[in-house]
Write a protein that holds these residues in place. Structure first.
Motif, PDB file in Angstrom:
ATOM      1  N   GLY A 191       6.966 -17.130  -1.424  1.00 30.17           N
ATOM      2  CA  GLY A 191       7.485 -15.857  -1.948  1.00 30.17           C
ATOM      3  C   GLY A 191       7.513 -14.850  -0.737  1.00 30.17           C
ATOM      4  O   GLY A 191       7.610 -13.558  -1.068  1.00 30.17           O
ATOM      5  N   ASP A 192       7.271 -15.361   0.551  1.00 24.93           N
ATOM      6  CA  ASP A 192       7.244 -14.218   1.463  1.00 24.93           C
ATOM      7  C   ASP A 192       8.418 -13.894   1.975  1.00 24.93           C
ATOM      8  O   ASP A 192       8.757 -12.799   2.701  1.00 24.93           O
ATOM      9  N   GLN A 193       9.603 -14.575   1.671  1.00 21.89           N
ATOM     10  CA  GLN A 193      11.025 -14.240   2.169  1.00 21.89           C
ATOM     11  C   GLN A 193      11.821 -13.704   0.721  1.00 21.89           C
ATOM     12  O   GLN A 193      11.640 -14.158  -0.270  1.00 21.89           O
ATOM     13  N   VAL A 194      12.707 -12.920   1.141  1.00 18.83           N
ATOM     14  CA  VAL A 194      13.722 -12.609   0.080  1.00 18.83           C
ATOM     15  C   VAL A 194      15.032 -13.450   0.131  1.00 18.83           C
ATOM     16  O   VAL A 194      15.043 -13.944   1.181  1.00 18.83           O
ATOM     17  N   PRO A 195      15.447 -13.678  -0.810  1.00 17.77           N
ATOM     18  CA  PRO A 195      16.851 -14.486  -1.159  1.00 17.77           C
ATOM     19  C   PRO A 195      17.861 -13.916   0.151  1.00 17.77           C
ATOM     20  O   PRO A 195      18.111 -12.934   0.288  1.00 17.77           O
ATOM     21  N   GLY A 196      18.371 -14.897   0.609  1.00 19.32           N
ATOM     22  CA  GLY A 196      19.356 -14.716   1.625  1.00 19.32           C
ATOM     23  C   GLY A 196      18.569 -14.456   3.071  1.00 19.32           C
ATOM     24  O   GLY A 196      19.506 -14.075   3.976  1.00 19.32           O
ATOM     25  N   SER A 197      17.558 -14.533   3.380  1.00 23.01           N
ATOM     26  CA  SER A 197      16.905 -14.176   4.410  1.00 23.01           C
ATOM     27  C   SER A 197      16.640 -15.658   5.296  1.00 23.01           C
ATOM     28  O   SER A 197      16.713 -16.377   4.778  1.00 23.01           O
ATOM     29  N   LEU A 198      16.518 -15.412   6.541  1.00 20.25           N
ATOM     30  CA  LEU A 198      16.144 -16.437   7.582  1.00 20.25           C
ATOM     31  C   LEU A 198      14.981 -16.090   8.530  1.00 20.25           C
ATOM     32  O   LEU A 198      14.937 -14.946   8.964  1.00 20.25           O
ATOM     33  N   GLU A 199      14.057 -17.086   8.545  1.00 24.52           N
ATOM     34  CA  GLU A 199      13.003 -16.933   9.526  1.00 24.52           C
ATOM     35  C   GLU A 199      12.968 -18.130  10.476  1.00 24.52           C
ATOM     36  O   GLU A 199      12.766 -19.000   9.951  1.00 24.52           O
ATOM     37  N   THR A 200      12.430 -17.654  11.631  1.00 20.66           N
ATOM     38  CA  THR A 200      12.195 -18.876  12.620  1.00 20.66           C
ATOM     39  C   THR A 200      10.829 -19.358  12.450  1.00 20.66           C
ATOM     40  O   THR A 200       9.969 -18.417  12.548  1.00 20.66           O
ATOM     41  N   VAL A 201      10.775 -20.498  12.266  1.00 20.48           N
ATOM     42  CA  VAL A 201       9.316 -21.158  12.464  1.00 20.48           C
ATOM     43  C   VAL A 201       9.238 -22.057  13.328  1.00 20.48           C
ATOM     44  O   VAL A 201       9.883 -22.955  13.841  1.00 20.48           O
ATOM     45  N   PHE A 202       7.892 -22.474  13.424  1.00 24.08           N
ATOM     46  CA  PHE A 202       7.476 -23.527  14.480  1.00 24.08           C
ATOM     47  C   PHE A 202       6.293 -24.432  13.766  1.00 24.08           C
ATOM     48  O   PHE A 202       5.634 -23.848  12.821  1.00 24.08           O
ATOM     49  N   PRO A 203       6.033 -25.652  14.454  1.00 26.42           N
ATOM     50  CA  PRO A 203       4.787 -26.236  13.805  1.00 26.42           C
ATOM     51  C   PRO A 203       3.328 -25.893  14.027  1.00 26.42           C
ATOM     52  O   PRO A 203       3.307 -25.458  15.330  1.00 26.42           O
ATOM     53  N   ALA A 204       2.487 -25.955  13.434  1.00 25.77           N
ATOM     54  CA  ALA A 204       1.289 -25.264  13.528  1.00 25.77           C
ATOM     55  C   ALA A 204       0.539 -26.297  14.338  1.00 25.77           C
ATOM     56  O   ALA A 204      -0.794 -26.840  14.071  1.00 25.77           O
ATOM     57  N   GLY A 216      12.736 -25.990  -3.682  1.00 23.19           N
ATOM     58  CA  GLY A 216      13.156 -24.786  -4.506  1.00 23.19           C
ATOM     59  C   GLY A 216      14.318 -24.336  -3.811  1.00 23.19           C
ATOM     60  O   GLY A 216      15.387 -24.966  -3.641  1.00 23.19           O
ATOM     61  N   ASP A 217      14.330 -22.858  -3.562  1.00 16.93           N
ATOM     62  CA  ASP A 217      15.601 -22.273  -3.062  1.00 16.93           C
ATOM     63  C   ASP A 217      15.356 -22.334  -1.446  1.00 16.93           C
ATOM     64  O   ASP A 217      16.047 -21.449  -0.828  1.00 16.93           O
ATOM     65  N   TYR A 218      14.754 -22.960  -0.940  1.00 17.24           N
ATOM     66  CA  TYR A 218      14.375 -22.941   0.614  1.00 17.24           C
ATOM     67  C   TYR A 218      14.861 -24.081   1.152  1.00 17.24           C
ATOM     68  O   TYR A 218      14.570 -25.532   0.710  1.00 17.24           O
ATOM     69  N   VAL A 219      15.564 -24.011   2.535  1.00 13.83           N
ATOM     70  CA  VAL A 219      15.906 -25.203   3.029  1.00 13.83           C
ATOM     71  C   VAL A 219      15.207 -24.823   4.740  1.00 13.83           C
ATOM     72  O   VAL A 219      15.114 -23.580   4.873  1.00 13.83           O
TER      73      VAL A 219
END
Length: 370
Positions: free
Chosen positions: A235-248, A285-288
């Motif tokens: 739930g941290d992102q709104v639909p249509g948004s993109l965020e760059t992530v990295f491995p922990a 879900g709606d995340y890729v």
């Protein structure tokens, strides 16, 4: 004996003396030359070679205190050169083995920041001590002479007398009786040789060992985190948004092949989505999640147009459609962006289900083989 007959090299280099050739080979038979002492052959060769010795300073008296002190100095410098060279090899080969890993990290104050300076320092010391040892040996242990010699072609006479001169040089060097210098020379030579050959190991090793180009730090259960290390919930992102992530993982946000785009699709995008064959369940879900490394030249792709569902690469304008499995639809890229399979853990944070199932980044010649 005429000027023509005695000029060394005028005969054309015959091994057998005879009236046909002339020169020194006519004056001395091989038997006579073989019977002469080395010192006489040395002087004879110098005379026939038109060598004029202008000045001679003999070396130190054998067994004298001056010679012993010089031998210790030269031996010490050669030994230090060998020790520095072997220390170079220990640092080079031991990093990541019995010494700490040498991987450089920003702001690190550990062994990784000392690795390269240590290699440079030890190699510099090895060559410096080697040079100092040669200078000391030449200045303190060898006889010094000033001589003038005319250049000419060689004959059998020249070869024999030159050989005697070379043997005489070895005899005058005193290496045969100065065992300390001989042993430290061998020790230093082994260290220097190993030091020069050691870096070649990085050139001849198998680049595919461990599949470094086909694997990343992503693995089953590794959380997706932001650049600041905070984890992400659905739930941290709104639909249509993109965020760059990295491995922990330690240093994950500084690794060049792990940057991943976590995209939350809009309902219309999710309805139009056509995943790649075999990757229908890679999303959550709606995340890729797709690799941020362009498959054309490795540039970062993160210019996202949610109205067109396209990700743009700013380097060469390749475009990838996120509703078509990040398939390239424009530009020079020919491969889809690799997709990272994701899910959530027991605490509700995004985690990877595995590493990428294909190599990220540009194509290379044996990509399909590994």
């Amino acid at each position: 004996m005429t000027t023509h007959d005695t000029r060394p090299g005028s005969t054309g280099g015959s091994d057998t003396p005879g009236p046909l050739y002339g020169g020194p080979d006519d004056d001395y038979t091989p038997e006579q030359l073989a019977a002469m002492p080395r010192e006489d052959l040395d002087r004879l060769g110098a005379r026939y070679d038109h060598v004029e010795v202008l000045h001679v300073d003999p070396g130190p008296e054998p067994g004298s205190a001056v010679e012993k002190r010089a031998v210790r100095q030269v031996g010490l410098t050669f030994a230090l050169a060998g020790l520095s060279a072997f220390a170079f090899c220990v640092v080079y080969a031991g990093a990541g083995w019995f010494l700490p890993d040498w991987q450089w990290e920003l702001g690190s104050s550990t062994f990784s920041t000392l690795y390269t300076p240590l290699l440079g320092l030890l190699m510099g010391l090895a060559f410096t001590f080697f040079g100092v040892g040669l200078v000391l040996y030449t200045k303190k242990l060898l006889p010094h002479e000033t001589a003038v010699q005319d250049k000419h072609d060689g004959s059998h006479f020249d070869r024999v007398t030159t050989g005697a001169t070379l043997v005489g040089g070895l005899h005058n060097s005193g290496l045969a009786r100065r065992k300390l210098i001989t042993r430290t020379l061998v020790f230093m030579g082994g260290g220097l040789g190993l030091m020069l050959l050691a870096p070649l190991g990085g050139l001849i090793k198998n680049p595919n060992r461990g599949n470094p180009l086909g694997t990343t730090s992503w693995a089953e259960g590794v959380r997706l985190v932001r650049d600041d290390g905070t984890p992400i919930r659905p739930g941290d992102q709104v639909p249509g948004s993109l965020e760059t992530v990295f491995p922990a993982v330690p240093g994950g946000n500084r690794q060049t092949d792990v940057a991943t785009m976590l995209i939350r699709l809009r309902p219309s995008q999710q309805e139009a989505a056509v995943p790649r064959a075999g990757q229908e369940d890679f999303g959550y879900g709606d995340y890729v999640a797709y690799s941020k490394i362009c498959t054309h030249a490795g540039c970062p792709v993160s210019l996202y147009e949610q109205e067109t569902s396209r990700i743009l690469c700013p380097c060469h304008q390749s475009q990838f459609d996120v509703t078509q499995g990040a398939k390239p639809v424009f530009g020079p890229a020919t491969r889809s962006l690799p997709q990272l399979p994701i899910t959530v853990d027991d605490e509700g944070f995004f985690v990877a289900r595995s590493d990428y199932i294909e190599a990220v980044g540009p194509t290379y010649w044996n990509r399909e083989r590994i």
